[in-house]
Every structure is written in structure tokens, then in C-alpha cells.
Design a protein around this motif. Structure first.
Motif, PDB file in Angstrom:
ATOM      1  N   ALA A  26      40.371  30.318  26.181  1.00 33.90           N
ATOM      2  CA  ALA A  26      40.492  31.374  27.301  1.00 33.90           C
ATOM      3  C   ALA A  26      41.404  32.158  27.304  1.00 33.90           C
ATOM      4  O   ALA A  26      42.521  32.185  27.204  1.00 33.90           O
ATOM      5  N   ALA A  27      41.565  33.076  28.034  1.00 33.14           N
ATOM      6  CA  ALA A  27      41.884  34.332  27.548  1.00 33.14           C
ATOM      7  C   ALA A  27      43.251  33.677  28.813  1.00 33.14           C
ATOM      8  O   ALA A  27      43.304  33.427  30.067  1.00 33.14           O
ATOM      9  N   ASN A  28      44.846  34.090  28.216  1.00 40.07           N
ATOM     10  CA  ASN A  28      45.461  33.723  29.164  1.00 40.07           C
ATOM     11  C   ASN A  28      46.907  34.802  29.503  1.00 40.07           C
ATOM     12  O   ASN A  28      47.684  34.440  29.288  1.00 40.07           O
ATOM     13  N   ASP A  29      46.015  35.512  29.613  1.00 35.97           N
ATOM     14  CA  ASP A  29      47.150  36.962  29.652  1.00 35.97           C
ATOM     15  C   ASP A  29      47.162  37.030  31.445  1.00 35.97           C
ATOM     16  O   ASP A  29      45.604  36.091  32.076  1.00 35.97           O
ATOM     17  N   ALA A  30      48.245  37.904  31.772  1.00 36.84           N
ATOM     18  CA  ALA A  30      48.452  37.730  33.451  1.00 36.84           C
ATOM     19  C   ALA A  30      46.646  37.836  34.066  1.00 36.84           C
ATOM     20  O   ALA A  30      46.475  38.103  35.261  1.00 36.84           O
ATOM     21  N   GLU A  31      46.319  39.596  33.782  1.00 35.26           N
ATOM     22  CA  GLU A  31      45.256  40.005  34.179  1.00 35.26           C
ATOM     23  C   GLU A  31      44.287  38.760  34.665  1.00 35.26           C
ATOM     24  O   GLU A  31      43.527  38.587  35.307  1.00 35.26           O
ATOM     25  N   ALA A  32      44.019  37.954  32.931  1.00 34.76           N
ATOM     26  CA  ALA A  32      43.218  37.180  33.482  1.00 34.76           C
ATOM     27  C   ALA A  32      43.516  36.129  34.590  1.00 34.76           C
ATOM     28  O   ALA A  32      42.473  34.851  35.345  1.00 34.76           O
ATOM     29  N   GLU A  33      44.980  35.449  34.507  1.00 29.66           N
ATOM     30  CA  GLU A  33      44.210  34.777  35.555  1.00 29.66           C
ATOM     31  C   GLU A  33      44.695  34.982  37.087  1.00 29.66           C
ATOM     32  O   GLU A  33      44.611  34.906  38.120  1.00 29.66           O
ATOM     33  N   ARG A  34      44.906  36.409  37.048  1.00 26.07           N
ATOM     34  CA  ARG A  34      44.900  37.614  38.443  1.00 26.07           C
ATOM     35  C   ARG A  34      42.758  36.889  39.068  1.00 26.07           C
ATOM     36  O   ARG A  34      42.679  37.302  39.638  1.00 26.07           O
ATOM     37  N   GLN A  35      42.130  37.002  37.842  1.00 24.73           N
ATOM     38  CA  GLN A  35      40.827  37.085  38.167  1.00 24.73           C
ATOM     39  C   GLN A  35      40.469  35.747  37.933  1.00 24.73           C
ATOM     40  O   GLN A  35      39.424  36.128  38.199  1.00 24.73           O
ATOM     41  N   GLY A  36      41.211  34.294  38.210  1.00 20.44           N
ATOM     42  CA  GLY A  36      41.238  33.397  38.469  1.00 20.44           C
ATOM     43  C   GLY A  36      40.609  32.394  36.992  1.00 20.44           C
ATOM     44  O   GLY A  36      39.880  31.465  37.031  1.00 20.44           O
TER      45      GLY A  36
END
Length: 462
Positions: A344-354
Motif C-alpha cells: 500500500a502507498a505509505n506516504d504522508a498523503e496516503a495516511e491523510r487519505q485514510g
């Protein structure tokens, strides 16, 4: 209707009894006269015309809005017609196709007009629970409650080019609002609609969707077929790449990461006679570079697919896959998933997108599916971002794939091992296809069709 209906096939449904009362339920002065002028101008008595028709050979209930009748607005009489149309669809087991062109609720009926949206939502929910498909065609303009119920609430949303589409109509949105945000193209870009379709191609595209989501003109409904037998699982695709098994764990990784290895596009093209993609997660996102989802025809029946493309999968990709699996389950359509992602994408934006919540949606959708799910690992199987799409007990792998708790490099980092030990770590993780069979993680290794030992080893039971 001529935009989509087969010639001579349309039959209008009986109109419910007209509601009485001078100038409508609010006694709005001049309302009767306005309706009379609209009827004279359009030849219709209300803003919607409902009936049944064949679209590319598949029978459906069509709900066509007449924008020239008071801006295609929804009032009590509109609600009566919509309710009757949905009831007819359920009684006769037909899909519903709203052809929307509306400015929203009718001002001259106030809150009684707005409350029609609740009636529409209820009818849509009952139709969804009955296992019937809803495919919306949004025309220019489609705004307000009509978009928020009949349009955006459909299973598949097709839009005409350049159409104004959005919850806020042009007269009520902020003066400095970007008009490009309120277009069909924008709704597709943010995952709220599936495709923009040219009017000349609309009948063919809509007919294709109806065949896929109903099983064709005869129509197979629910999670069991016409013989009341459980839905058969999707066949396991044949491998398209190399046949020989990897010698070491690191060999398996190198082969899975080979840029020449066949990807999801090649597998989908080889597997389906024809197919249609859905687009977007209905939450403001798309992931065309990481996930392909849709429905296709395989040996005369419909199979749903969610396919990772080899890139890191973003949250919108997982949510789109979950949407696809839930829809297939409701319509009684088997699912094929193709696993191919480093993770899974693990960048900060991916975390912000849930990211976590999105992956959880896919795990839950697969776990709850009443229809069979078939999985083939065709490349990298990286961690939970890959496992989320894998069917427990019905996952297979190609010879040029691997499946691991995490990429060997990251496993070594977690274990505080030097880079020189990455290859040894890959071996210890036992990530080769043959290792996965021995461990009971997958059912077997899929070979190319011309392999001397057969396409699948071991063969599926039965």
C-alpha cells in the motif's frame, strides 16, 4: 428516450392519480398556470416520463427527465411517478436507468418538494436490496437533490460531455466558485462518476453495462442462478509469463519485479471477451495507476474484477475495490482479484487519505462476500496491501510472483540486518510460489496453458 431505447420498444408506465388542489400544496399563486405553460411547451404533464424499454436488447425501467418542464424539478407528482417506476422495476425484476436533467426540488412546493428526495432514496434502497442494478445517465444540467439521489446514488454513473453536474446549481453557488468543478468531467476525475460518454456511443455503452449487470437479456438475479444453484466461482486465469519456478526467494522477487513481466492489463485482456471499468471510490478519489476495477464477460457470463497494476495502491484504489466487491455481491456476480503491488502507498498523503481505513474496507468486503472470490497473485504480493484482495482458501499464484509479510528489504530493516543480508532474508521468509503452496497460504501455482504438467498445479478439486 430515443437517446438510449431500441426503436419501438418504449412503453410508458401508467401515471399515478393526480393530486388535487389549486396552485399546488402551498397555494402558490400562478403555479397552475406555470404548469399549464410547461405542459403546452413540452407536451408532458410532469417533469419525468417513466416507462420500460429495451436498451441494446436488455429490458429496463427508464426514468427520463424533461428539463423544459419547470427545469426538470421534483415535486409531489414527480415523486409519485418515481415511486411507481421503482415499484414496477422490483415487481418485474428490471434494472433502473434514470436519465437525469434537473435543477433540483420545485420551489413552488417548498419542503413538500424537498421531501420527495426521501421517497426517492427509499425506493432506491429497496431496489438495491432486491439485487437490481441502477445505472444513471446524467445530462445537462443535473444539480441539487436529483444529482444527490437518482444520479450519484446509482451503482454506475455515466455522464454526457460538458454537462453541468453538481449538488450546487449555478444560481446558488459562491460567486467565485470555479465552474470547472461542476462538470461531468470533474465528477469523473474525483471519482463521483464512472465515465463521460459521447451521445453517439451512449446506447451501446449503456446496453453493454445493462448486459453485464443483469446477466444479459434473460437476466440472472440475486446470489443464485436460475436453477437455484450457488454462483460458480470465476475460473482461475492462466499464467501469461514464465513457466519455471524460481530457485531462491530472491529469484522470486527479481522475477516479480521484472519490467517485462505481464501486468494486469494483459491478464484482463486475455481473460475477458469484453469489459467495462468503474471509476472512483465515491469519496473524492481515483487510483487509475494502482487499481483497475469493473465487470467483464467471460464464457458468456459476467465476472467482476479488482486488479492491482503493479504500483503501490492508494487509498482511493482500495475504496474502489471495496465498492466493486460489494456491488458484485449484491448483484450475485463472482469476483476475480489480481494481486500485484509492492504494498500500500505509505506516504504522508496516503495516511491523510485514510490508508488504514481503506484497506480495512477491502478486507471486510472480501470477508463478507456471499459470492465466491477467486484470486491470482500475478507479481508482487507485498504485505497487507496485497493480502486485502486475496480470497481466503481460493488464492493462486503464477510462477513469476511472490507473496510476503513485507518486502525483503523492509523485513531486513525491521530486523536491523545489513543490506547484504536482504537476499538471505528473502529465502528465510519462504515467499516463492512453491513455498506458499507447501505452507498452505495458496492453493496452487498456475502455469501457462501449454505447460506439460497442465495449467494449474495442483488441479482444483472437483
Amino acid at each position: 428516450m430515443t437517446l438510449v431505447a431500441d426503436a419501438g420498444s418504449f412503453a410508458e408506465l401508467p401515471c399515478p392519480a393526480r393530486r388535487s388542489g389549486p396552485d399546488g400544496p402551498l397555494g402558490w399563486a400562478g403555479y397552475d398556470a406555470a404548469r399549464a405553460r410547461a405542459a403546452e411547451r413540452t407536451g408532458e404533464e410532469e417533469s419525468v416520463v417513466c416507462g420500460t424499454a429495451d436498451v441494446g436488447g436488455t429490458r429496463a425501467v427508464l426514468i427520463a427527465f424533461e428539463f423544459g418542464f419547470l427545469g426538470g424539478s421534483l415535486g409531489e407528482r414527480t415523486g409519485d411517478r418515481l415511486e411507481a417506476a421503482y415499484a414496477h422495476a422490483r415487481e418485474h425484476r428490471l434494472p433502473v436507468v434514470p436519465l437525469t436533467a434537473t435543477g433540483g426540488s420545485r420551489m413552488q412546493e417548498g419542503m413538500l418538494a424537498l421531501s420527495q428526495l426521501q421517497r426517492v432514496a427509499r425506493q432506491s434502497a429497496l431496489t438495491r436490496a432486491a439485487g437490481l442494478a441502477q445505472i444513471a445517465v446524467v445530462r445537462d444540467p443535473t444539480t441539487g437533490g436529483g444529482w444527490a439521489t437518482l444520479g450519484a446514488g446509482a451503482d454506475v454513473v455515466l455522464a454526457l460531455p460538458g454537462a453541468q453536474v453538481g449538488f450546487a446549481g449555478s444560481r446558488v453557488r459562491p460567486a467565485d466558485a470555479d465552474p470547472a468543478a461542476y462538470t461531468a468531467e470533474s465528477q469523473v476525475a474525483v471519482g463521483s462518476a464512472d465515465a463521460v460518454v459521447d451521445p453517439a456511443e451512449l446506447k451501446e455503452v449503456l446496453g453493454s453495462w445493462l448486459r453485464l449487470l443483469t446477466g444479459g437479456p434473460a437476466g440472472r438475479r440475486g446470489t443464485r442462478d436460475a436453477g437455484d444453484r450457488p454462483v460458480a466461482p470465476a475460473p482461475v486465469p492462466a499464467a501469461l509469463g514464465a513457466a519455471g519456478l524460481p530457485v531462491t526467494g530472491w529469484d522470486a522477487v527479481r522475477r516479480a519485479r521484472d519490467g517485462e513481466r505481464p501486468r494486469a492489463q494483459a491478464y484482463l485482456d486475455a481473460y475477458f471477451a469484453r469489459r467495462r471499468d468503474i471509476g472512483g471510490d465515491r469519496c473524492g478519489g481515483t487510483d487509475p495507476g494502482g487499481m483497475r476495477c469493473g465487470f467483464g464477460e467471460r464464457d458468456g457470463r459476467t465476472v467482476a474484477y479488482a486488479a492491482q497494476t503493479g504500483a503501490a495502491t492508494r487509498p482511493a484504489g482500495y475504496r474502489t475495490a471495496a465498492r466493486l466487491i460489494r456491488l458484485a455481491d449484491r448483484l450475485g456476480i463472482p469476483v476475480l482479484t489480481l494481486v500485484d503491488t509492492p504494498g500500500a502507498a505509505n506516504d504522508a498523503e496516503a495516511e491523510r487519505q485514510g490508508a488504514g481505513a481503506a484497506i480495512a474496507e477491502v478486507f471486510a468486503a472480501v470477508a463478507a462476500a456471499g459470492v465466491p472470490v477467486t484470486t491470482l497473485v500475478i507479481g508482487e504480493g507485498g504485505s497487507g496491501g496485497a493480502l486485502a484482495l486475496a480470497a481466503p482458501g481460493n488464492t493462486w499464484a503464477t510462477p513469476d510472483s511472490y507473496f510476503s509479510v513485507i518486502a525483503p528489504e523492509l523485513a531486513a530493516a525491521i530486523l536491523k540486518r545489513p543490506t547484504a543480508e536482504v537476499e538471505a532474508t528473502a529465502e528465510q521468509l519462504r515467499i516463492r510460489p512453491q513455498d506458499l503452496v507447501e505452507l498452505g497460504v495458496i492453493r496452487g501455482v498456475v502455469q501457462p496453458p501449454d505447460h506439460p504438467r497442465g495449467a494449474i498445479s495442483p488441479p482444483p478439486p472437483g
